[in-house]
Enzyme design. Structure first.
Site, PDB file in Angstrom:
ATOM      1  N   GLU A 187       0.719  10.198   2.471  1.00  0.00           N
ATOM      2  CA  GLU A 187       1.094   8.853   2.897  1.00  0.00           C
ATOM      3  C   GLU A 187       2.519   8.843   3.447  1.00  0.00           C
ATOM      4  O   GLU A 187       3.452   9.303   2.798  1.00  0.00           O
ATOM      5  CB  GLU A 187       1.004   7.873   1.727  1.00  0.00           C
ATOM      6  CG  GLU A 187       1.374   6.442   2.112  1.00  0.00           C
ATOM      7  CD  GLU A 187       1.468   5.512   0.918  1.00  0.00           C
ATOM      8  OE1 GLU A 187       2.337   4.630   0.922  1.00  0.00           O
ATOM      9  OE2 GLU A 187       0.662   5.682  -0.030  1.00  0.00           O
ATOM     10  N   ASP A 207      -2.047   1.504   4.821  1.00  0.00           N
ATOM     11  CA  ASP A 207      -1.193   2.694   4.715  1.00  0.00           C
ATOM     12  C   ASP A 207      -1.445   3.631   5.888  1.00  0.00           C
ATOM     13  O   ASP A 207      -2.593   3.829   6.294  1.00  0.00           O
ATOM     14  CB  ASP A 207      -1.495   3.461   3.419  1.00  0.00           C
ATOM     15  CG  ASP A 207      -1.036   2.726   2.167  1.00  0.00           C
ATOM     16  OD1 ASP A 207      -0.214   1.800   2.297  1.00  0.00           O
ATOM     17  OD2 ASP A 207      -1.508   3.086   1.067  1.00  0.00           O
ATOM     18  N   SER A 230       3.634   2.435   4.021  1.00  0.00           N
ATOM     19  CA  SER A 230       2.859   1.293   3.551  1.00  0.00           C
ATOM     20  C   SER A 230       3.400   0.069   4.276  1.00  0.00           C
ATOM     21  O   SER A 230       4.620  -0.120   4.349  1.00  0.00           O
ATOM     22  CB  SER A 230       3.018   1.133   2.034  1.00  0.00           C
ATOM     23  OG  SER A 230       2.423  -0.067   1.595  1.00  0.00           O
ATOM     24  N   ASP A 289      10.657  -5.731  -5.590  1.00  0.00           N
ATOM     25  CA  ASP A 289       9.270  -5.338  -5.358  1.00  0.00           C
ATOM     26  C   ASP A 289       8.652  -4.975  -6.703  1.00  0.00           C
ATOM     27  O   ASP A 289       9.170  -4.122  -7.423  1.00  0.00           O
ATOM     28  CB  ASP A 289       9.241  -4.144  -4.403  1.00  0.00           C
ATOM     29  CG  ASP A 289       7.838  -3.644  -4.103  1.00  0.00           C
ATOM     30  OD1 ASP A 289       6.877  -4.201  -4.656  1.00  0.00           O
ATOM     31  OD2 ASP A 289       7.715  -2.711  -3.309  1.00  0.00           O
ATOM     32  N   GLN A 299      13.724   5.229   2.077  1.00  0.00           N
ATOM     33  CA  GLN A 299      12.844   4.896   3.197  1.00  0.00           C
ATOM     34  C   GLN A 299      13.545   3.943   4.160  1.00  0.00           C
ATOM     35  O   GLN A 299      14.546   3.321   3.828  1.00  0.00           O
ATOM     36  CB  GLN A 299      11.529   4.286   2.700  1.00  0.00           C
ATOM     37  CG  GLN A 299      11.654   2.975   1.960  1.00  0.00           C
ATOM     38  CD  GLN A 299      10.311   2.506   1.392  1.00  0.00           C
ATOM     39  OE1 GLN A 299       9.451   3.300   1.033  1.00  0.00           O
ATOM     40  NE2 GLN A 299      10.129   1.205   1.293  1.00  0.00           N
ATOM     41  N   ARG A 341      12.749   4.916  -9.118  1.00  0.00           N
ATOM     42  CA  ARG A 341      11.486   4.564  -9.752  1.00  0.00           C
ATOM     43  C   ARG A 341      11.298   5.464 -10.970  1.00  0.00           C
ATOM     44  O   ARG A 341      10.771   6.571 -10.883  1.00  0.00           O
ATOM     45  CB  ARG A 341      10.328   4.689  -8.765  1.00  0.00           C
ATOM     46  CG  ARG A 341      10.467   3.725  -7.581  1.00  0.00           C
ATOM     47  CD  ARG A 341       9.289   3.780  -6.635  1.00  0.00           C
ATOM     48  NE  ARG A 341       9.503   2.892  -5.486  1.00  0.00           N
ATOM     49  CZ  ARG A 341       8.686   2.821  -4.439  1.00  0.00           C
ATOM     50  NH1 ARG A 341       7.588   3.574  -4.405  1.00  0.00           N
ATOM     51  NH2 ARG A 341       8.936   1.998  -3.432  1.00  0.00           N
TER      52      ARG A 341
END
Length: 345
Positions: free
Chosen positions: A259, A246, A262, A57, A126, A111
């Site tokens: 959030e 989202d 997504s 991604d 996730q 990340r």
């Protein structure tokens, strides 16, 4: 630059032992609900993929993936995943999943360029999910139906959590509100995208913002999105672009929008080529993933990611994601959090 929200008079409702038990309860219950609701089969997922195949991604296209050489592959480079947005679609094809069914997995990512705060960590976990759809399901109505079913699973999990820990009170509204990012801009033309999210979430409690990735009428994007998984440039029956979005809620503990997911209907051949051209990424057409899609080797699909630590944080009414997961934080943030009654794991 790290940024910390310090809610006034914050006090964790559960101690560390109860918190760990609550995390287990939420994760086990929600994934069963999600897989049953959307007819998803659990699969095993990679932590890293080979560089140069177009499988990882790319997020907003600027984040650096953590890479390392593989000795037994002549030092070929591997990348720790950012998410499994494209890998899942390859897996749907490999497993020959029928329309109406799909897969889900526990996705763990690093990340390194994340800006650390109450919601953002170097470590991302996730539930990544993906389901096969038919051509006539590539509609806004179908997308909204899936969003409502996911939100229903979240609310069922909230109910169980509150039944288990009576000092935690439910706050999620019964219904989720839908709005397109262009309409949101028209409602709040003088606000930034983040301020618009705060305003609409405070008004409705739970919102799905449609159409994220393409430019709005002011020439800006509501938020960035890679050009090769979500279909954010399709003109749906609303006459507006975007078959993605989202799921956000208003989170009273931090008094801000939050959030949770997504997701979106994925690109077909036409929208992939259109979005690569829009983003100046046409060189990606030669990559393995893109060739598979362009040569009709991949099914049409819908999919997304739902934050595990984020969902636990919300349902256990925590003020910092570091109260849910073990990660690395600046010493100054750890000290401030300790002083504010939110000790980080």
């Amino acid at each position: 630059m790290s940024y910390l929200i310090k809610p006034k008079n914050y006090k964790a409702l559960l101690d560390m032992r109860q918190t760990e038990q609550g995390i287990k309860l939420i994760k086990e219950f929600f994934q069963v609900n999600l897989s049953t609701e959307l007819r998803l089969r659990r699969v095993t997922a990679p932590l890293f993929v080979l560089q140069g195949l177009g499988i990882n991604d790319d997020l907003n296209g600027v984040e650096r993936a953590v890479t390392f050489p593989i000795k037994d592959l002549n030092d070929a480079k591997a990348e720790v995943v950012h998410s499994l947005a494209k890998w899942k679609r390859l897996t749907l094809a490999e497993y020959s999943i029928d329309p109406g069914y799909g897969i889900y997995t526990d996705m763990n990512a690093i990340r390194a360029d994340e800006e650390l705060d109450n919601l953002h960590s170097l470590y991302v976990d996730q539930w990544d999910w993906e389901a096969v759809i038919t051509k006539d399901q590539r509609t806004m109505a179908f997308l909204k139906n899936i969003v409502e079913r996911i939100y229903a699973s979240i609310r069922r999990t909230e109910y169980l959590t509150c039944e288990t820990y009576p000092n935690i009170k439910p706050f999620l509204p019964e219904k989720i509100h839908f709005i397109h990012s262009e309409d949101l801009l028209k409602m709040y033309p003088d606000m930034t995208p983040k301020e618009r999210e705060d305003a609409i979430c405070k008004a409705y409690g739970a919102v799905f913002i449609i159409g994220i990735g393409g430019k709005l009428s002011n020439g800006e994007k509501h938020d960035g999105r890679a050009p090769d998984y979500d279909d954010w440039s399709t003109v749906a029956e609303t006459g507006q672009a975007g078959l993605n979005g989202d799921i956000l809620i208003w989170y009273p503990v931090l008094e801000r929008s939050f959030e949770l997911s997504s997701m979106g209907i994925r690109v077909d051949k036409e929208s992939l080529l259109r979005q690569l051209a829009l983003e100046g990424k046409e060189d990606r057409k030669q990559l393995y993933f893109h060739q598979q899609l362009l040569n009709d080797k991949l099914p049409l699909s819908i999919g997304g990611g739902i934050g595990q630590s984020r969902l636990c944080m919300v349902l256990l009414h925590k003020a910092h994601i570091g109260e849910i997961q073990a990660s690395i934080w600046p010493d100054s943030m750890r000290k401030e959090c300790e002083e504010c009654g939110m000790p980080l794991i």
